[in-house]
Design a protein around this motif. Structure first.
Motif, PDB file in Angstrom:
ATOM      1  N   HIS A 264       0.815  -1.215   0.000  1.00 51.34           N
ATOM      2  CA  HIS A 264       0.000   0.000   0.000  1.00 51.34           C
ATOM      3  C   HIS A 264       0.850   1.267   0.000  1.00 51.34           C
ATOM      4  N   LEU A 265       1.948   1.269   0.723  1.00 50.88           N
ATOM      5  CA  LEU A 265       2.720   2.491   0.900  1.00 50.88           C
ATOM      6  C   LEU A 265       3.563   2.796  -0.336  1.00 50.88           C
ATOM      7  N   SER A 266       3.486   4.019  -0.775  1.00 54.77           N
ATOM      8  CA  SER A 266       4.348   4.475  -1.867  1.00 54.77           C
ATOM      9  C   SER A 266       5.513   5.306  -1.343  1.00 54.77           C
ATOM     10  N   ARG A 267       5.432   5.695  -0.090  1.00 59.38           N
ATOM     11  CA  ARG A 267       6.501   6.415   0.590  1.00 59.38           C
ATOM     12  C   ARG A 267       6.381   6.103   2.080  1.00 59.38           C
ATOM     13  N   PRO A 268       7.367   6.487   2.895  1.00 54.99           N
ATOM     14  CA  PRO A 268       7.267   6.199   4.333  1.00 54.99           C
ATOM     15  C   PRO A 268       5.963   6.722   4.923  1.00 54.99           C
ATOM     16  N   SER A 269       5.492   6.035   5.949  1.00 56.55           N
ATOM     17  CA  SER A 269       4.200   6.371   6.561  1.00 56.55           C
ATOM     18  C   SER A 269       4.210   7.794   7.113  1.00 56.55           C
ATOM     19  N   GLU A 270       3.009   8.297   7.360  1.00 57.12           N
ATOM     20  CA  GLU A 270       2.891   9.638   7.915  1.00 57.12           C
ATOM     21  C   GLU A 270       3.552   9.716   9.285  1.00 57.12           C
ATOM     22  N   TYR A 271       3.503   8.618  10.038  1.00 55.79           N
ATOM     23  CA  TYR A 271       4.143   8.592  11.351  1.00 55.79           C
ATOM     24  C   TYR A 271       5.645   8.832  11.217  1.00 55.79           C
ATOM     25  N   LEU A 272       6.305   8.116  10.303  1.00 57.59           N
ATOM     26  CA  LEU A 272       7.748   8.269  10.138  1.00 57.59           C
ATOM     27  C   LEU A 272       8.108   9.626   9.555  1.00 57.59           C
ATOM     28  N   ARG A 273       7.298  10.140   8.644  1.00 56.92           N
ATOM     29  CA  ARG A 273       7.584  11.471   8.093  1.00 56.92           C
ATOM     30  C   ARG A 273       7.504  12.535   9.181  1.00 56.92           C
TER      31      ARG A 273
ATOM     32  N   GLN B 272      22.861   3.861  -4.671  1.00 58.67           N
ATOM     33  CA  GLN B 272      24.148   3.442  -4.128  1.00 58.67           C
ATOM     34  C   GLN B 272      24.257   3.638  -2.624  1.00 58.67           C
ATOM     35  N   ASP B 273      23.306   4.325  -1.998  1.00 56.06           N
ATOM     36  CA  ASP B 273      23.319   4.549  -0.558  1.00 56.06           C
ATOM     37  C   ASP B 273      22.020   4.031   0.053  1.00 56.06           C
ATOM     38  N   PHE B 274      22.029   3.852   1.380  1.00 56.43           N
ATOM     39  CA  PHE B 274      20.821   3.448   2.081  1.00 56.43           C
ATOM     40  C   PHE B 274      19.821   4.597   2.061  1.00 56.43           C
ATOM     41  N   ASN B 275      18.538   4.246   2.076  1.00 58.51           N
ATOM     42  CA  ASN B 275      17.516   5.289   2.159  1.00 58.51           C
ATOM     43  C   ASN B 275      17.470   5.925   3.543  1.00 58.51           C
ATOM     44  N   ALA B 276      17.822   5.161   4.559  1.00 59.55           N
ATOM     45  CA  ALA B 276      17.831   5.702   5.921  1.00 59.55           C
ATOM     46  C   ALA B 276      18.827   4.907   6.755  1.00 59.55           C
ATOM     47  N   ILE B 277      19.355   5.544   7.787  1.00 59.82           N
ATOM     48  CA  ILE B 277      20.272   4.909   8.728  1.00 59.82           C
ATOM     49  C   ILE B 277      19.688   5.073  10.128  1.00 59.82           C
ATOM     50  N   VAL B 278      19.568   3.976  10.853  1.00 63.03           N
ATOM     51  CA  VAL B 278      19.004   4.001  12.203  1.00 63.03           C
ATOM     52  C   VAL B 278      19.961   3.299  13.162  1.00 63.03           C
ATOM     53  N   CYS B 279      19.773   3.516  14.450  1.00 67.11           N
ATOM     54  CA  CYS B 279      20.582   2.846  15.468  1.00 67.11           C
ATOM     55  C   CYS B 279      19.678   2.340  16.582  1.00 67.11           C
ATOM     56  N   ILE B 280      20.131   1.298  17.264  1.00 66.01           N
ATOM     57  CA  ILE B 280      19.382   0.663  18.356  1.00 66.01           C
ATOM     58  C   ILE B 280      20.323   0.487  19.535  1.00 66.01           C
ATOM     59  N   ASP B 281      19.794   0.697  20.732  1.00 67.84           N
ATOM     60  CA  ASP B 281      20.583   0.452  21.944  1.00 67.84           C
ATOM     61  C   ASP B 281      19.620   0.339  23.117  1.00 67.84           C
ATOM     62  N   ALA B 282      20.093  -0.297  24.193  1.00 67.15           N
ATOM     63  CA  ALA B 282      19.306  -0.451  25.415  1.00 67.15           C
ATOM     64  C   ALA B 282      19.985   0.292  26.554  1.00 67.15           C
ATOM     65  N   CYS B 283      19.176   0.738  27.515  1.00 71.32           N
ATOM     66  CA  CYS B 283      19.687   1.457  28.683  1.00 71.32           C
ATOM     67  C   CYS B 283      19.102   0.817  29.935  1.00 71.32           C
TER      68      CYS B 283
ATOM     69  N   ILE C 190      12.822  -3.499  14.566  1.00 71.53           N
ATOM     70  CA  ILE C 190      13.134  -3.564  13.135  1.00 71.53           C
ATOM     71  C   ILE C 190      11.894  -3.905  12.330  1.00 71.53           C
ATOM     72  N   ASP C 191      11.108  -4.854  12.823  1.00 81.57           N
ATOM     73  CA  ASP C 191       9.876  -5.240  12.136  1.00 81.57           C
ATOM     74  C   ASP C 191       8.915  -4.057  12.041  1.00 81.57           C
ATOM     75  N   GLN C 192       8.774  -3.303  13.130  1.00 88.97           N
ATOM     76  CA  GLN C 192       7.885  -2.137  13.113  1.00 88.97           C
ATOM     77  C   GLN C 192       8.375  -1.080  12.129  1.00 88.97           C
ATOM     78  N   LEU C 193       9.691  -0.915  12.023  1.00 92.55           N
ATOM     79  CA  LEU C 193      10.238   0.058  11.075  1.00 92.55           C
ATOM     80  C   LEU C 193       9.860  -0.302   9.650  1.00 92.55           C
ATOM     81  N   PHE C 194      10.066  -1.550   9.265  1.00 90.70           N
ATOM     82  CA  PHE C 194       9.786  -1.936   7.882  1.00 90.70           C
ATOM     83  C   PHE C 194       8.291  -1.966   7.589  1.00 90.70           C
TER      84      PHE C 194
ATOM     85  N   PHE D 153      12.621   0.138   0.077  1.00 85.83           N
ATOM     86  CA  PHE D 153      13.289   1.102   0.947  1.00 85.83           C
ATOM     87  C   PHE D 153      14.389   0.377   1.729  1.00 85.83           C
ATOM     88  N   THR D 154      15.640   0.832   1.580  1.00 87.02           N
ATOM     89  CA  THR D 154      16.776   0.159   2.219  1.00 87.02           C
ATOM     90  C   THR D 154      17.178   0.887   3.496  1.00 87.02           C
TER      91      THR D 154
END
Length: 832
Positions: A232-241, A256-267, A393-397, A404-405
């Motif tokens: 359904h999505l043609s671009r990132p969701s309204e939430y991510l935008r 040649q580059d990723f569409n987005a770069i994210v990081c994960i960590d726990a505290c 990660i699943d929620q992101l995709f 979208f890479t």
């Protein structure tokens, strides 16, 4: 349930379902009339239309400098809450308040509590004493704290509901602009609120909307199946935008580059004390927390696909299992096993927070490369389990279009990548997902792992460091004590408010961020280009050498049976060295016994030690004889040659020293990391651990430097033997460690290189990346230059994305204003 708890739940339900939805329109009207609280609100005298007998309420008004009394005539059509908000006040109770607070005061305290740990008690006591000093007096033992806390809590909820309502109105306009014709339930509800209808009618039809007050795009996204959403999505969701306009607000990135770069960590410092019951439910309208059901589902998926961990089995006869790659991975299993063993976070079963005392043990966050929070997860397990990261990660995709890479930076990316490949996690997304380790935690990984997963060695990551989570944890560290003792839902709401506050600050400074990154990248690219030019090597040649180095240094360990001869010779040399050491010690003790000048206590001490040493010497001598007998003809020749070689003795000592030095440096880095994480914490136990850790680091530093000096002395001796041709053929002397960079543990430091410390480099015509210093320097320079070029391309794209996002938002706001003006609906939001 006690009577007090039942009363709190009933009052909480009334605030959320009856009172707050009816206050959105009066609150927005008041903001417009007062020019966003610049002016004082006037008295509005509206006639009663319900013809019921009114009730008179005497209410105390708390302002900055005075205490007032106000008498309200309350009926069904003119509730106390609505009348107070119209006058710039907010009640402490939903129906019959006895105290109201000036919204100017509440707004000031709200902004203050976003910058410090919330403390209603201190604020209420201070303002009560301040007013008392001026002759004002409130009746009761605790006249202000509880009522002021209630007013502040629900005023913050009203602010967030209003902001979410404006977002919904803009979303309606955006859908119309994009050609949408269907009106969703959320849009109908938004129009009803704009017309002033009570939300009581809708709450009776849909109980799920009661807790949150209104729908939100994030919740709608969660109810959509992942396969349908990707189609359904043609671009990132309204939430991510809305979460990050630079990452998700513009056109797609180049291939040649990723569409987005994210990081994960726990505290694990963001814990919550276990209680017998939770506080009344209260959810932020724009929450960034993943639902518990999604996290639970991934926990069940992981448990069903991956068997429980067991001890590794060895082959028959004690032979080690053959090393190799796990399917499509590029790092050998032996290296990944070492990473999991050295990294505490990789072992999810290791307890970091006791579930006996804490019901929430930690937070896990996913941020984009601009340090903007995408999602948070409330962790309840004692360790850092993989299903939390998989759920993120699943929620992101689910919120991204197909194709979208994404580049993912995580402390233990090698471990989670291995699990995904081995057990089939995230199969649908792995082709669009590239893993890398965060820069700050790269020291916990082996060199072969860093060659593949370090973002400075991996294509596409630019100069992203993956430490946005660490910066976010630092920004909310002031809340550690407060969040540990407050209610469960209050804790989540406070964190959501902090995220929204951080978003506002980030958006205001995003232009400066882009300009600063551009200047820094240009400077680093110039340095890298100078380094490449100084090597006097062609770019193509340097890339080929790096490819050769990568292939060689990520090669699996040879099987034990194929290297049995070399191992037997090395074991015989080691035993011979131990034998010689024990023999020297025995000889020294025998000299003491034979010396007539020895004291009695010395003789007694020697007589106690000598039998044990002689026994150990006999055992080692017997082992050495057996080991020498096992060597064949070729092995005997190698053994006789190497046993008398001073170079081999120095090499073995240097290798042992470097392994010990690397382990101690890694331990020191982990300890310093713990000190930095505990900086300015107020808990006694944390201060005690910090003091002990600081002492350990101080004690270890001189020893580490002494080890490095000993290693460098051995390297210089080996270099001299190679120069004098007294070393084995094709032998290479290892490179000394510069003491200035000893504690840096950078990815390109000498501490990670074992060249010259084993027989793998003793080959004829060794490659240039192994022996040529210019080539080594050129490889470092060209890799850094490539990352700088990637960063510059990404910064250009982010500037374009910001322009597209701002243009779209401008059009949507103007369209919404025009529609509201023409249709006469939602006119009160024009000035907000």
């Amino acid at each position: 349930m006690s009577a007090h708890q039942h009363k709190r739940l009933a009052q909480n339900h009334r605030w959320q379902t009856e009172v707050l939805p009816c206050l959105i329109r009066p609150y927005m009207s008041m903001l417009r009339q007062t020019d966003n609280l610049r002016n004082e609100a006037g008295m509005l005298d509206k006639a009663c239309t319900c013809l019921n007998n009114p009730r008179l309420l005497e209410i105390s008004i708390v302002r900055f400098t005075k205490l007032q009394k106000l008498v309200l005539s309350v009926c069904a059509c003119r509730t106390a809450a609505v009348q107070l908000v119209e006058q710039g006040l907010f009640p402490c109770a939903p129906v019959h308040p006895t105290l109201a607070v000036d919204i100017h005061v509440l707004d000031f305290v709200t902004r203050l509590f976003l910058r410090i740990a919330p403390n209603n008690t201190a604020w209420a006591d201070s303002i009560n004493e301040f007013l008392s000093s001026q002759g004002y007096q409130l009746q009761g033992q605790d006249p202000l704290r509880r009522r002021f806390g209630n007013a502040l809590q629900w005023y913050n909820s009203l602010q967030d509901l209003t902001a979410n309502f404006v977002d919904q109105v803009l979303s309606i306009a955006r859908n119309y602009e994009e050609g949408g014709s269907e009106v969703s339930d959320a849009e109908v509800k938004t129009v009803e609120i704009a017309k002033g209808k009570e939300a009581r009618e809708s709450s009776e039809d849909d109980d799920s909307d009661v807790d949150s007050g209104s729908d939100q795009p994030a919740k709608k996204q969660l109810r959509i199946d992942s396969d349908q959403e990707m189609n359904h999505l043609s671009r990132p969701s309204e939430y991510l935008r809305g979460r990050c306009p630079l990452c998700f607000g513009g056109p797609s990135q180049s291939a040649q580059d990723f569409n987005a770069i994210v990081c994960i960590d726990a505290c694990f410092t963001q814990k919550h004390n276990k209680r017998s019951h939770k506080d009344p439910p209260r959810q932020h309208p724009r929450t960034v927390f993943l639902p518990e059901s999604d996290v639970k589902r991934w926990e069940e998926i992981v448990a069903s696909l991956r068997p429980p961990k067991t001890m590794p089995k060895t082959a028959a006869g004690g032979e080690a299992r053959e090393d190799g790659y796990e399917l499509s991975l590029k790092v050998p299993n032996s290296v990944l096993d070492a990473c999991e063993a050295s990294f505490t976070a990789a072992d999810g079963s290791r307890e970091k927070a006791s579930t006996q005392f804490f019901d929430s043990t930690a937070l896990m966050a996913m941020l984009c490369r601009h340090d903007r929070v995408l999602w948070l997860v409330n962790m309840t397990s004692p360790g850092e389990r993989q299903h939390y990261a998989l759920a993120l990660i699943d929620q992101l995709f689910k919120n991204l279009p197909s194709g979208f890479t994404v580049g993912l930076l995580y402390d233990i990316s090698c471990s989670i990548h291995r699990s995904c490949v081995k057990w089939g996690f995230l199969d649908a997304y792995l082709s669009r997902l590239t893993f890398a380790i965060s820069v700050f935690h790269a020291y916990g990984h082996g060199w072969a792992c860093q060659c593949v997963y370090h973002p400075r060695k991996c294509d596409g990551f630019g100069l992203s460091d993956g430490e946005g989570c660490e910066r976010f944890w630092h920004s909310i560290s002031k809340l550690i004590a407060y969040l540990r003792i407050c209610g469960h839902h209050t804790r989540l709401y406070t964190l959501d408010s902090q995220v929204q506050y951080a978003d506002r600050l980030s958006l205001l400074g995003i232009g400066n961020w882009l300009a600063r990154k551009w200047r820094n990248t240009q400077t680093r690219r110039l340095e890298a280009d100078t380094q490449v030019i100084s090597s006097a090597k062609q770019d193509r040649y340097l890339r080929e050498q790096w490819k050769s180095q990568l292939s060689s240094q990520t090669r699996p360990l040879p099987r034990q049976t194929k290297n049995a001869g070399r191992s037997a010779v090395e074991e015989a040399i080691r035993l011979r060295k131990v034998r010689d050491t024990l023999r020297d010690r025995v000889s020294a003790l025998e000299d003491v016994l034979s010396d007539i000048n020895s004291e009695d206590y010395q003789v007694a001490e020697v007589e106690g030690k000598l039998p044990d040493l002689r026994g150990k010497l006999a055992q080692v001598q017997a082992k050495l004889i057996r080991q020498e007998q096992l060597l064949g003809v070729v092995g005997q020749q190698q053994y006789r040659h190497l046993a008398t070689s001073p170079f081999m003795a120095l090499r073995m000592n240097a290798h042992a020293l470097k392994v010990r030095l690397r382990n101690r440096l890694t331990s020191r880095k982990f300890e310093r990391d713990r000190i930095e994480r505990s900086f300015r914490r107020q808990q006694y136990n944390d201060r005690k651990v910090r003091t002990q850790t600081e002492d350990a680091v101080k004690r270890r530093d001189p020893g580490i430097q002494a080890l490095a000096r000993q290693y460098n002395i051995l390297c210089h001796k080996m270099e001299e033997l190679v120069r004098l041709k007294r070393a084995p053929r094709n032998a290479i002397a290892p490179q000394p460690i510069p003491l200035k960079e000893l504690f840096d543990l950078d990815v390109d430091d000498v501490i990670w290189q074992d060249v010259g410390l084993d027989a793998s480099g003793d080959i004829e015509n060794p490659p240039a990346w192994l022996t040529d210093e210019d080539v080594k320097s050129g490889i470092k320079g060209i890799l850094l230059r490539d990352r700088c070029d990637e960063e510059l391309r990404r910064l250009k794209h982010e500037c374009i994305a910001l322009y597209h996002w701002l243009s779209e938002e401008w059009q949507v706001v103007n369209a919404c204003i025009e529609a509201a003006t023409n249709l006469g609906r939602c006119s009160d939001i024009v000035s907000v």
